[in-house]
Write a protein that holds these residues in place. Structure first.
Motif, PDB file in Angstrom:
ATOM      1  N   ASP A  26      -0.621   6.454   0.395  1.00 51.74           N
ATOM      2  CA  ASP A  26      -1.472   5.747   1.364  1.00 51.74           C
ATOM      3  C   ASP A  26      -2.955   5.980   1.088  1.00 51.74           C
ATOM      4  O   ASP A  26      -3.341   7.042   0.593  1.00 51.74           O
ATOM      5  N   GLY A  27      -3.766   4.982   1.429  1.00 47.93           N
ATOM      6  CA  GLY A  27      -5.223   5.136   1.352  1.00 47.93           C
ATOM      7  C   GLY A  27      -5.912   4.298   0.289  1.00 47.93           C
ATOM      8  O   GLY A  27      -7.116   4.456   0.062  1.00 47.93           O
ATOM      9  N   ARG A  30      -8.798   2.199   1.903  1.00 52.35           N
ATOM     10  CA  ARG A  30      -9.974   2.999   2.267  1.00 52.35           C
ATOM     11  C   ARG A  30     -10.719   3.479   1.028  1.00 52.35           C
ATOM     12  O   ARG A  30     -11.949   3.561   1.029  1.00 52.35           O
ATOM     13  N   ARG A  77       0.848  -7.927   6.459  1.00 53.88           N
ATOM     14  CA  ARG A  77      -0.498  -7.994   5.864  1.00 53.88           C
ATOM     15  C   ARG A  77      -0.835  -9.440   5.455  1.00 53.88           C
ATOM     16  O   ARG A  77       0.068 -10.265   5.304  1.00 53.88           O
TER      17      ARG A  77
END
Ligand code: IPE
Ligand code: IPE
Ligand code: MG
Length: 238
Positions: A26-27, A30, A77
């Motif tokens: 995850d990430g 970001r 999404r």
């Protein structure tokens, strides 16, 4: 134990090396945002991290690495992001398949990849087929995977076969031919499972790290394995 030697597991690695490591990667978004890049660039960087971590896991003697690449909820999404992720999967398989095969890595899919575009689903099937006899290591990729639906499917299969008990469900899970899950890692500072390996996580060691997935590398994996090696697993006993 004599002369301080570590007991060897089936794969020849010390017993303190987890046989099965799963990662919620995850990430990516970001990571890209922090650099003023489009989210797709984060996913591309994430795929490179996956390569490095697979290599490090193999070198450390991990028998199975499971990567959460797309959850059954990720269909929520935007279409463009789904297209980017599908394109990346296509690219990754095209580029990596011969390497995986050369390295003796078996590719395994958790979840239902047939929900992806037909050409990608077919490409995945071919990759699984080509690597099916490889024994050095297993790379399991969770694609359109959800833990709850996996358990429902397994319970149905167990019921159809006559008995619903823990063993019957285990046998019907997507992970039935993988070693028990030892270590579950989530990157990016989120502390949740997001529907990943719910059954298998019952007694797995959990590790949450703040690192964003594209920054997770071989050293980060080795640090996670060192953390695991220091833990005491009790399974409810003393
Ligand atoms: C993980 O990164 C990759 C997938 C879920 C496919 P994210 O895309 O979730 O990145 P963040 O959480 O938005 O930073
Ligand atoms: C979990 O990450 C799924 C993958 C890493 C593939 P998400 O980013 O989709 O999870 P939530 O939405 O933050 O729970
Ligand atoms: Mg996320």
């Amino acid at each position: 134990m004599t002369s301080g030697a570590q007991p060897a597991s089936a794969g020849g690695a010390p017993a303190s090396v987890p046989r099965h490591v799963a990662i919620i990667m995850d990430g990516n978004g970001r990571w890209a945002k922090a650099r003023g890049l489009p989210r797709a660039a984060g996913h591309r960087a994430g795929a490179e991290a996956a390569r490095a971590v697979l290599r490090a896991a193999g070198e450390a003697g991990v028998q199975c690495l499971t990567l959460y690449a797309f959850s059954s909820e990720n269909w929520r999404r935007p279409a463009q992001e789904i297209a980017d992720l599908t394109g990346l999967l296509r690219f990754y398989i095209q580029r990596e398949l011969s390497n995986l095969h050369k390295e003796g890595i078996r590719l395994k899919i958790l979840g239902d990849h047939n929900a992806f575009e037909a050409d990608v689903a077919k490409m995945v099937d071919k990759a699984v087929e080509k690597t099916a006899a490889n024994r050095r290591m297993t790379l399991a990729i969770a694609l359109n995977y959800g833990g709850r639906s996996e358990i429902v499917r397994a319970a149905r299969a167990a019921a159809a076969a006559g008995e619903i008990d823990e063993e019957a469900i285990e046998r019907a899970l997507d992970t039935s031919d993988l070693p028990p899950l030892d270590l579950l890692i989530r990157t990016s500072g989120e502390h949740r499972l997001s529907n990943f390996l719910l059954w298998q996580a019952a007694y797995a060691e959990l590790l949450f790290v703040d690192t964003l997935w594209p920054d997770f590398d071989g050293d980060a994996l080795r640090a996670a394995l060192a953390d695991y090696a220091r833990r005491e697993r009790r399974y409810g006993g003393l």
